[in-house]
Structures are given as C-alpha cells and as structure tokens.
Design an enzyme around this catalytic site. Structure first.
Site, mmCIF file in Angstrom:
data_model
loop_
_atom_site.group_PDB
_atom_site.id
_atom_site.type_symbol
_atom_site.label_atom_id
_atom_site.label_comp_id
_atom_site.label_asym_id
_atom_site.label_seq_id
_atom_site.Cartn_x
_atom_site.Cartn_y
_atom_site.Cartn_z
ATOM 1 N N GLY A 13 -35.746 44.090 -53.696
ATOM 2 C CA GLY A 13 -37.119 44.149 -54.202
ATOM 3 C C GLY A 13 -37.613 45.500 -54.679
ATOM 4 O O GLY A 13 -38.815 45.653 -54.906
ATOM 5 N N ASP A 65 -30.022 38.074 -58.544
ATOM 6 C CA ASP A 65 -31.119 37.123 -58.743
ATOM 7 C C ASP A 65 -31.097 36.224 -57.518
ATOM 8 O O ASP A 65 -30.123 35.475 -57.317
ATOM 9 C CB ASP A 65 -30.864 36.337 -60.040
ATOM 10 C CG ASP A 65 -31.901 35.240 -60.280
ATOM 11 O OD1 ASP A 65 -32.538 34.786 -59.303
ATOM 12 O OD2 ASP A 65 -32.058 34.834 -61.444
ATOM 13 N N TYR A 156 -54.824 33.931 -55.861
ATOM 14 C CA TYR A 156 -53.481 34.112 -55.286
ATOM 15 C C TYR A 156 -52.739 32.768 -55.282
ATOM 16 O O TYR A 156 -51.520 32.715 -55.379
ATOM 17 C CB TYR A 156 -53.576 34.720 -53.883
ATOM 18 C CG TYR A 156 -52.274 35.341 -53.410
ATOM 19 C CD1 TYR A 156 -51.668 36.370 -54.115
ATOM 20 C CD2 TYR A 156 -51.650 34.878 -52.244
ATOM 21 C CE1 TYR A 156 -50.476 36.937 -53.688
ATOM 22 C CE2 TYR A 156 -50.454 35.442 -51.797
ATOM 23 C CZ TYR A 156 -49.877 36.473 -52.520
ATOM 24 O OH TYR A 156 -48.689 37.024 -52.084
ATOM 25 N N LYS A 163 -46.215 32.164 -49.508
ATOM 26 C CA LYS A 163 -46.190 33.147 -48.403
ATOM 27 C C LYS A 163 -46.365 32.439 -47.057
ATOM 28 O O LYS A 163 -45.795 32.872 -46.048
ATOM 29 C CB LYS A 163 -47.256 34.216 -48.591
ATOM 30 C CG LYS A 163 -46.977 35.218 -49.718
ATOM 31 C CD LYS A 163 -45.718 36.033 -49.538
ATOM 32 C CE LYS A 163 -45.662 37.207 -50.523
ATOM 33 N NZ LYS A 163 -44.337 37.899 -50.471
HETATM 34 O O1 0WE Z 1 -47.707 38.999 -53.582
HETATM 35 C C1 0WE Z 1 -48.356 39.627 -54.401
HETATM 36 C C2 0WE Z 1 -48.044 39.519 -55.889
HETATM 37 C C3 0WE Z 1 -46.786 38.796 -56.192
HETATM 38 C C4 0WE Z 1 -46.650 38.351 -57.624
HETATM 39 C C5 0WE Z 1 -47.155 39.068 -58.707
HETATM 40 C C6 0WE Z 1 -46.972 38.604 -59.995
HETATM 41 C C7 0WE Z 1 -47.545 39.305 -61.186
HETATM 42 C C8 0WE Z 1 -46.787 39.009 -62.452
HETATM 43 C C9 0WE Z 1 -45.986 37.181 -57.873
HETATM 44 N N1 0WE Z 1 -45.798 36.702 -59.115
HETATM 45 C C10 0WE Z 1 -46.263 37.403 -60.161
HETATM 46 N N2 0WE Z 1 -46.051 36.887 -61.412
HETATM 47 C C11 0WE Z 1 -46.307 37.588 -62.544
HETATM 48 O O2 0WE Z 1 -46.127 37.065 -63.666
HETATM 49 N N3 0WE Z 1 -49.411 40.390 -53.977
HETATM 50 C C12 0WE Z 1 -49.746 40.419 -52.582
HETATM 51 C C13 0WE Z 1 -50.258 41.177 -54.882
HETATM 52 C C14 0WE Z 1 -51.398 40.314 -55.310
HETATM 53 O O3 0WE Z 1 -51.238 39.416 -56.303
HETATM 54 C C15 0WE Z 1 -52.438 38.751 -56.439
HETATM 55 C C16 0WE Z 1 -53.356 39.247 -55.514
HETATM 56 C C17 0WE Z 1 -52.687 40.250 -54.783
HETATM 57 C C18 0WE Z 1 -53.245 41.074 -53.674
HETATM 58 C C19 0WE Z 1 -52.781 37.722 -57.320
HETATM 59 C C20 0WE Z 1 -54.068 37.221 -57.274
HETATM 60 C C21 0WE Z 1 -54.984 37.714 -56.368
HETATM 61 C C22 0WE Z 1 -54.639 38.719 -55.476
#
Ligand code: 0WE
Length: 256
Positions: A13, A65, A156, A163
């Site tokens: 990661g 991957d 989210y 998660k």
């Molecule tokens: O787990 C995460 C983000 C993980 C993630 C981010 C992306 C952005 C680009 C998973 N998939 C994607 N796909 C994409 O195309 N977080 C804890 C960060 C996060 O992401 C959010 C958050 C927070 C905090 C999305 C919406 C609202 C809050």
C-alpha cells in the site's frame, strides 16, 4: 535495543511519501526490520523504488495486484526464497470506484460493491493465508481501517461497508491464526491527506471538523500512525489481537 532486530516484514500500500503505509514502513525500518514492498501497477513502481531504495540493497520491491491470486502467490514465493521467513505484514490497500464515493450508497452497483470488497477486504484474508506459512516464529498483521466502518460518514458509502468487512475479517483471522502465534489487528486512523484522500470532495472541511471536535483538537500525524504501527507489532502488544485501535485524536469517543 532495536525493537524489530532480525524481523522481516512486507508492506502493501505504499503509493508515495505521504502514504500511511510509508509512515509505518519507516517506523518498522528504523526499529531494525528488513522489509519487502509491493506496488500496484507501473504508475506506482517508480515511487516505491525511489522511496524503498533508500532502505538498502536487501529491500525487496515486487509488483502485486491484490485481486490476483497468482501475483499474491508469486510475492510470497519470492519473500520465502529471499527472506526465509516473515514476521510482519501491513495491509494498507483500499479501492472503490470513484462514482460509488460520490452519489448515494443506495445506488451502489453490484460491480462497485464487489470491487470495493475484493480490493479492500478479501485481500486481507488472501494475504494472511499466504503469509501464515512463512510466519514460523509467530507474526503480526496490521490493517488500516476508518470510522466509516462503524458509523455513517457521508460519501464514504461502500468503503464503509468494506471496512466493516475488513474489521470483522480481522477478528476471524485473529481467531484462526492465534494458535500459530500470529496476531491480527486494525488501526482505525483519523483522516490523513494522502493520495487516497485527494479529490474527495470536502476533505479539507473534514480535517477542520476533526480539529474542532476531536478531544486533542488536531488531526493525527503520519508519524503517529507509524509509532502505533510499530507498537502493534512489538512485544508491547504481544497479548493484543483481533482489535481495532482508534488513532484519531479521540474523535471516535464523542457522541456529540
Ligand atoms: O479509506 C479511505 C479512502 C479510500 C479510497 C479512496 C479513493 C479515492 C479515489 C478508496 N477508493 C478510492 N477510489 C478512488 O477512485 N479513507 C479513509 C479516506 C477517505 O475517503 C473518503 C473519506 C475519507 C476520510 C471518501 C468519502 C468521505 C470521507
């Protein structure tokens, strides 16, 4: 005394220098661990090579991957051949299609739901299964989670459901692997400005919200996640398994 002298670890990661995976890898390396890194796709290969290259010539850098069983098998074959054993594994991998993080959860497509769970949750099970035979003198597995697993964080969406699956998987893996002296825990981090957070609408407002409402009145720093990642794989955490540890400046305890 080096906390992790003689320990071998693998880190999934790292995307760039702001990655939480990189912060934890630095803490593990500074404590004396020898590390392997994986990267997803050519796009991230150079970044990981540049960062991890600084750890010296016996650092392994391998493509993976996590949705491909053959790539996972190849990674652990190489780690077995080159390291001979494994003690530490960091899972800091998540993905949901962007549109699934923008609209309403009720509109999540079957395909977006499948992808989010495959990349972000099933991969922990696959990696733990492949790592366990190399964890000959016990081991410690750490995965990254987020508060959206237990409460609704607008947008989210399917990542919160994935998660929740990751956290439940952590408990079942801790039960299965406990007899082999392998511990499995999650760090639930407060928001951090990483590549995964970039382009998420309102992310800066979210950082401000945490600053205003978390008991410590600030956001978590990557090096603090590194220190917790080090604690969880050290003997100080020898009796901790199956847990989700919040490293969020206290935000999660608040009711209002
Ligand atoms: O787990 C995460 C983000 C993980 C993630 C981010 C992306 C952005 C680009 C998973 N998939 C994607 N796909 C994409 O195309 N977080 C804890 C960060 C996060 O992401 C959010 C958050 C927070 C905090 C999305 C919406 C609202 C809050």
């Amino acid at each position: 005394m080096s906390l992790l002298a003689g320990k071998m670890g693998i880190v999934f990661g790292v995307a760039n220098k702001r990655s939480i995976a990189w912060a934890i890898a630095q803490a593990w390396h500074s404590a004396g661990a020898k590390l392997a890194f994986t990267y997803q796709g050519q796009r991230l290969k150079e970044n990981v090579e540049e960062l991890a290259g600084a750890f010296g010539p016996d650092t392994l850098i391998l493509p993976c991957d996590v949705t491909k069983d053959d790539e996972i098998a190849a990674v652990f074959k190489t780690v077995g051949d080159k390291f001979g054993k494994l003690n530490l594994l960091l899972h800091a991998v998540a993905f949901a299609p962007k549109d699934a993080l923008e609209g309403e959860f009720v509109n999540t497509s079957r395909e977006a739901f499948r992808i989010a769970h495959d990349v972000s949750a099933y991969s922990l099970v696959a990696l733990a299964r492949a790592a366990a035979p190399l964890m000959l003198d016990g081991g410690s597995i750490v995965a990254m989670s987020y508060y959206g697993a237990e409460k609704v964080v607008p947008h989210y969406n399917v990542m919160g459901v994935a998660k929740a699956s990751l956290e439940a998987s952590t408990r079942y893996l801790a039960y299965d692997l406990g007899p082999k002296k392998i511990r499995v825990n999650c760090i639930s981090a407060g928001p951090v400005n990483t590549l995964a957070a970039r382009g998420i609408g309102g992310f800066n407002e979210m950082l401000k919200h945490y600053e205003a409402h978390a008991p410590l009145k600030r956001n978590v720093l990557p090096e603090e996640l590194g220190a917790t990642g080090l604690f969880l794989v050290s003997d100080g955490a020898a009796a901790i398994t199956g847990q989700v540890l919040y490293v969020d400046c206290g935000y999660q305890i608040m009711g209002m």
